[in-house]
Design an enzyme around this catalytic site. Structure first.
Site, PDB file in Angstrom:
ATOM      1  N   GLU A  68       0.845  -1.202   0.000  1.00 59.20           N
ATOM      2  CA  GLU A  68       0.000   0.000   0.000  1.00 59.20           C
ATOM      3  C   GLU A  68       0.877   1.248   0.000  1.00 59.20           C
ATOM      4  O   GLU A  68       1.831   1.348   0.777  1.00 59.20           O
ATOM      5  CB  GLU A  68      -0.889  -0.029   1.244  1.00 59.20           C
ATOM      6  CG  GLU A  68      -2.315   0.405   1.025  1.00 59.20           C
ATOM      7  CD  GLU A  68      -3.089  -0.482   0.060  1.00 59.20           C
ATOM      8  OE1 GLU A  68      -3.088  -0.175  -1.145  1.00 59.20           O
ATOM      9  OE2 GLU A  68      -3.692  -1.466   0.519  1.00 59.20           O
ATOM     10  N   THR A 110       2.908   2.069  -2.156  1.00 58.62           N
ATOM     11  CA  THR A 110       4.239   1.761  -2.707  1.00 58.62           C
ATOM     12  C   THR A 110       4.279   2.047  -4.203  1.00 58.62           C
ATOM     13  O   THR A 110       5.364   2.211  -4.758  1.00 58.62           O
ATOM     14  CB  THR A 110       4.591   0.280  -2.479  1.00 58.62           C
ATOM     15  OG1 THR A 110       3.447  -0.506  -2.833  1.00 58.62           O
ATOM     16  CG2 THR A 110       4.954   0.015  -1.035  1.00 58.62           C
ATOM     17  N   ASP A 111       3.107   2.095  -4.860  1.00 60.39           N
ATOM     18  CA  ASP A 111       3.142   2.197  -6.340  1.00 60.39           C
ATOM     19  C   ASP A 111       3.806   3.485  -6.816  1.00 60.39           C
ATOM     20  O   ASP A 111       4.676   3.463  -7.682  1.00 60.39           O
ATOM     21  CB  ASP A 111       1.765   1.971  -6.979  1.00 60.39           C
ATOM     22  CG  ASP A 111       0.659   2.933  -6.550  1.00 60.39           C
ATOM     23  OD1 ASP A 111       0.880   3.748  -5.631  1.00 60.39           O
ATOM     24  OD2 ASP A 111      -0.441   2.856  -7.151  1.00 60.39           O
ATOM     25  N   SER A 150     -25.215   7.258 -15.983  1.00 62.61           N
ATOM     26  CA  SER A 150     -24.868   6.232 -15.000  1.00 62.61           C
ATOM     27  C   SER A 150     -26.083   5.849 -14.183  1.00 62.61           C
ATOM     28  O   SER A 150     -26.815   6.730 -13.726  1.00 62.61           O
ATOM     29  CB  SER A 150     -23.766   6.749 -14.066  1.00 62.61           C
ATOM     30  OG  SER A 150     -23.670   5.910 -12.919  1.00 62.61           O
ATOM     31  N   SER A 179     -13.268   4.007  -9.272  1.00 59.69           N
ATOM     32  CA  SER A 179     -12.872   4.974 -10.312  1.00 59.69           C
ATOM     33  C   SER A 179     -12.071   4.296 -11.411  1.00 59.69           C
ATOM     34  O   SER A 179     -12.320   4.504 -12.608  1.00 59.69           O
ATOM     35  CB  SER A 179     -11.995   6.086  -9.734  1.00 59.69           C
ATOM     36  OG  SER A 179     -12.575   6.634  -8.608  1.00 59.69           O
ATOM     37  N   GLU A 215      -6.976   9.992 -14.948  1.00 57.11           N
ATOM     38  CA  GLU A 215      -7.222  10.300 -13.532  1.00 57.11           C
ATOM     39  C   GLU A 215      -6.272  11.400 -13.028  1.00 57.11           C
ATOM     40  O   GLU A 215      -6.682  12.322 -12.332  1.00 57.11           O
ATOM     41  CB  GLU A 215      -7.053   9.020 -12.697  1.00 57.11           C
ATOM     42  CG  GLU A 215      -7.373   9.239 -11.238  1.00 57.11           C
ATOM     43  CD  GLU A 215      -7.822   7.972 -10.522  1.00 57.11           C
ATOM     44  OE1 GLU A 215      -8.375   7.065 -11.168  1.00 57.11           O
ATOM     45  OE2 GLU A 215      -7.597   7.886  -9.311  1.00 57.11           O
ATOM     46  N   ASP A 266      -4.194   0.618  -9.481  1.00 56.63           N
ATOM     47  CA  ASP A 266      -5.603   0.276  -9.664  1.00 56.63           C
ATOM     48  C   ASP A 266      -5.930  -0.034 -11.122  1.00 56.63           C
ATOM     49  O   ASP A 266      -6.638  -1.003 -11.424  1.00 56.63           O
ATOM     50  CB  ASP A 266      -6.487   1.419  -9.148  1.00 56.63           C
ATOM     51  CG  ASP A 266      -6.180   1.763  -7.703  1.00 56.63           C
ATOM     52  OD1 ASP A 266      -5.534   0.943  -7.026  1.00 56.63           O
ATOM     53  OD2 ASP A 266      -6.576   2.852  -7.249  1.00 56.63           O
TER      54      ASP A 266
HETATM   55  C1  GLA Z   1      -5.177   4.515  -4.238  1.00 59.05           C
HETATM   56  C2  GLA Z   1      -4.390   4.889  -5.490  1.00 59.05           C
HETATM   57  C3  GLA Z   1      -3.336   3.832  -5.822  1.00 59.05           C
HETATM   58  C4  GLA Z   1      -2.479   3.501  -4.599  1.00 59.05           C
HETATM   59  C5  GLA Z   1      -3.351   3.236  -3.379  1.00 59.05           C
HETATM   60  C6  GLA Z   1      -2.545   3.056  -2.136  1.00 59.05           C
HETATM   61  O1  GLA Z   1      -5.953   3.371  -4.492  1.00 59.05           O
HETATM   62  O2  GLA Z   1      -5.256   5.033  -6.596  1.00 59.05           O
HETATM   63  O3  GLA Z   1      -2.537   4.261  -6.902  1.00 59.05           O
HETATM   64  O4  GLA Z   1      -1.531   4.498  -4.364  1.00 59.05           O
HETATM   65  O5  GLA Z   1      -4.285   4.270  -3.144  1.00 59.05           O
HETATM   66  O6  GLA Z   1      -1.780   1.903  -2.194  1.00 59.05           O
END
Ligand code: GLA
Length: 391
Positions: free
Chosen positions: A37, A39-40, A71, A132, A164, A176
Site C-alpha cells: 500500500e 508503494t506504487d 450512470s 474509479s 485520472e 488500480d
Molecule cells: C489509491 C491509489 C493507488 C495507490 C493506493 C494506495 O488506491 O489510486 O494508486 O496508491 O491508493 O496503495
C-alpha cells in the site's frame, strides 16, 4: 467471451436512452490489494487481485464526435460533451472519468470518435475497491474495441491513469488501473511499479483452507483528498533528501537514519518495509504457505496506522476484532481514511470473525459493516457483442 448478468438490462436501457442498439458491453473489475500500500508511486511493489464486482459500460459509436454518458448510480446526472470541448477542467463530477479517458486516448494519438455510453456498477464507491479505475478501464477497453485501435493493455493502463491524474486531477499511482486491466482469475498480480513488469501469482485461499474476507467499514473519507497528495509529496521529499530517485532504491531501513525529519523517516519506513512485505508475501504464496502471510498483513496495518498515519477508527476496530476472533492477520486497504479492511482467516472461523466485527460496530453505534465476496477474478473484458469495428 463470457457474459455479465447485468449486460442485457443495461443494453435495454441504452436503447431507451439513445434510440439505437449498442455496439457492445465491457466490464472492468474493482480490486483488492493483498499487500503493498502506497508503494506504487514510490516505484515499489504491489500485489492486487481483481474482484468479480466492477463497472459495466454499454457503448455505441456516434457520428457527431460527441461523448454522451449516463450512470445508473447517478440518476439524472448524465453529461454530453461536444467534440472539441474536451480539456482538463472542462468536465466535472463523475463524467470527468469517462471524458478523461477519451481525452487521454486522443492525447496519446489514437483516433477516438464520438461515443454514447451507459454505466452500471456493483462496486461501492469510496470503499477502497477502485471504483474509479473500474470506470476508467471499462471506458478505455470499450473505446479500444469500438474504434478498432488494438492498443495493448499495458498502454491502456497508462492512458487510464493519465485520465485520472491529468484530467480528473487525482495524483494516484498505477496500481488500480493495472489490476483492473491485467489481473487473471485465480491469481494476484505482482507488479513492479518501476519496470511495469507484471507477473500473475496463483492465489487461491480456499486451497489451503483459508478465506480472505473483505469488510467495507462504510466509513468514507471526508475532506481528506489532500492527504493522499501530501503523503505522496512527503515520500518524494524523503527520497530527495536521501539523494535518491525514489524510495524504491532503499532496501535497508537503517539507511533511513540519514533522514533528519522524524515525520519523513516514518513515512519512508512504511514504504521500505512494505516493499519487503510484498516480496515475502509472494514467496509464501508460491510456497503454498499463505497462512503465514497473516503476520505480514498485520504488520502492514500497524505500519499504515503508525508510520503512514492513514488508518481510521473503524478500520482499527475491525482489525482488532477480527484478530481476536481468530483471523491470522488483517489490514486496511487502499488510499486510507475510509473504505475497507481485509482479513485472512481459517475458513472454519470466518463466521465468528464477521460476527465479532459486526458486534463491535453495533456496540459503538456505528452503521453495520458490509461483507463482500473476494474471489480473485478476471481483468477487464468485453462481455457482449458482436459488433463490427468502424474500419
Ligand atoms: C489509491 C491509489 C493507488 C495507490 C493506493 C494506495 O488506491 O489510486 O494508486 O496508491 O491508493 O496503495
Amino acid at each position: 467471451m463470457t457474459g455479465h448478468p447485468a449486460a442485457d438490462d443495461a443494453a435495454a436501457w441504452f436503447r431507451d436512452v439513445f434510440g439505437a442498439a449498442p455496439d457492445g458491453a465491457w466490464h472492468a473489475p474493482g480490486r483488492v490489494n493483498l499487500i503493498g500500500e502506497h508503494t506504487d508511486y514510490n516505484e515499489g511493489f504491489v500485489l492486487p487481485f481483481a474482484l468479480s464486482r466492477g463497472t459495466l459500460a454499454v457503448a455505441g459509436r456516434r457520428s457527431d464526435g460527441a461523448l454522451e454518458v449516463r450512470s445508473r448510480q447517478v440518476p439524472g446526472g448524465g453529461a454530453t460533451i461536444p467534440a472539441g470541448a474536451l480539456a482538463p477542467g472542462a468536465v466535472t463530477g463523475w463524467a470527468a472519468y469517462p471524458a478523461g479517458v477519451v481525452w487521454a486516448m486522443r492525447a496519446a494519438g489514437h483516433q477516438v470518435g464520438g461515443v454514447s455510453m451507459v454505466f452500471d456498477s456493483d462496486l461501492p464507491r469510496g470503499a477502497g475497491l477502485s471504483s474509479s479505475a473500474a470506470l476508467e478501464c471499462a471506458v478505455a477497453l470499450a473505446l479500444n474495441d469500438l474504434h478498432g485501435l488494438a492498443v495493448p493493455r499495458s498502454e491502456l493502463v497508462t492512458i487510464a491513469q493519465r485520465a485520472e491524474n491529468d484530467f480528473v486531477g487525482v495524483p494516484s499511482g498505477i496500481m488500480d488501473q493495472s489490476a483492473s486491466l491485467l489481473c487473471q482469475a485465480g491469481h494476484a498480480l505482482l507488479l513492479d511499479c518501476r519496470t511495469s513488469e507484471a507477473v500473475a501469482v496463483p492465489f487461491d485461499p480456499a486451497c489451503t483452507g483459508l478465506e480472505l474476507l473483505v469488510i467495507d467499514t462504510c466509513a468514507r473519507r471526508e475532506l481528506t483528498d489532500g492527504d493522499y497528495a501530501s503523503r505522496r509529496s512527503e515520500c518524494e521529499q524523503a527520497a530527495g533528501a536521501l539523494g535518491l530517485r525514489s524510495l524504491r532504491d532503499i532496501t535497508d531501513v537503517a539507511e533511513l537514519s540519514r533522514l533528519a525529519d522524524p515525520l519523513l523517516r516514518r513515512r519512508a519506513r512504511h514504504v521500505v518495509t512494505e516493499n519487503q512485505r510484498v516480496i515475502e508475501t509472494v514467496a509464501l504464496l508460491r510456497a503454498g504457505r499463505l497462512g503465514e502471510a497473516g503476520t505480514l498483513l498485520a504488520a502492514s496495518h500497524v505500519s499504515l496506522r503508525d508510520d503512514f498515519e492513514i488508518s481510521w477508527p473503524e478500520a482499527d476496530v475491525t482489525v482488532t476484532a477480527a484478530t481476536r476472533a481468530g483471523a491470522l492477520g488483517a489490514r486496511m486497504i487502499g488510499g486510507g481514511f475510509g473504505g475497507s479492511v481485509i482479513a485472512l482467516v481459517p475458513a472454519d472461523v470466518s463466521a465468528r470473525v464477521l460476527e465479532s466485527v459486526r458486534a463491535e460496530f453495533s456496540r459503538r453505534g456505528w452503521p453495520p459493516p458490509q461483507f463482500l465476496d473476494a474471489m480473485p477474478s478476471a481483468g477487464a473484458r468485453r462481455v457482449r457483442g458482436p459488433f463490427k469495428p468502424a474500419r
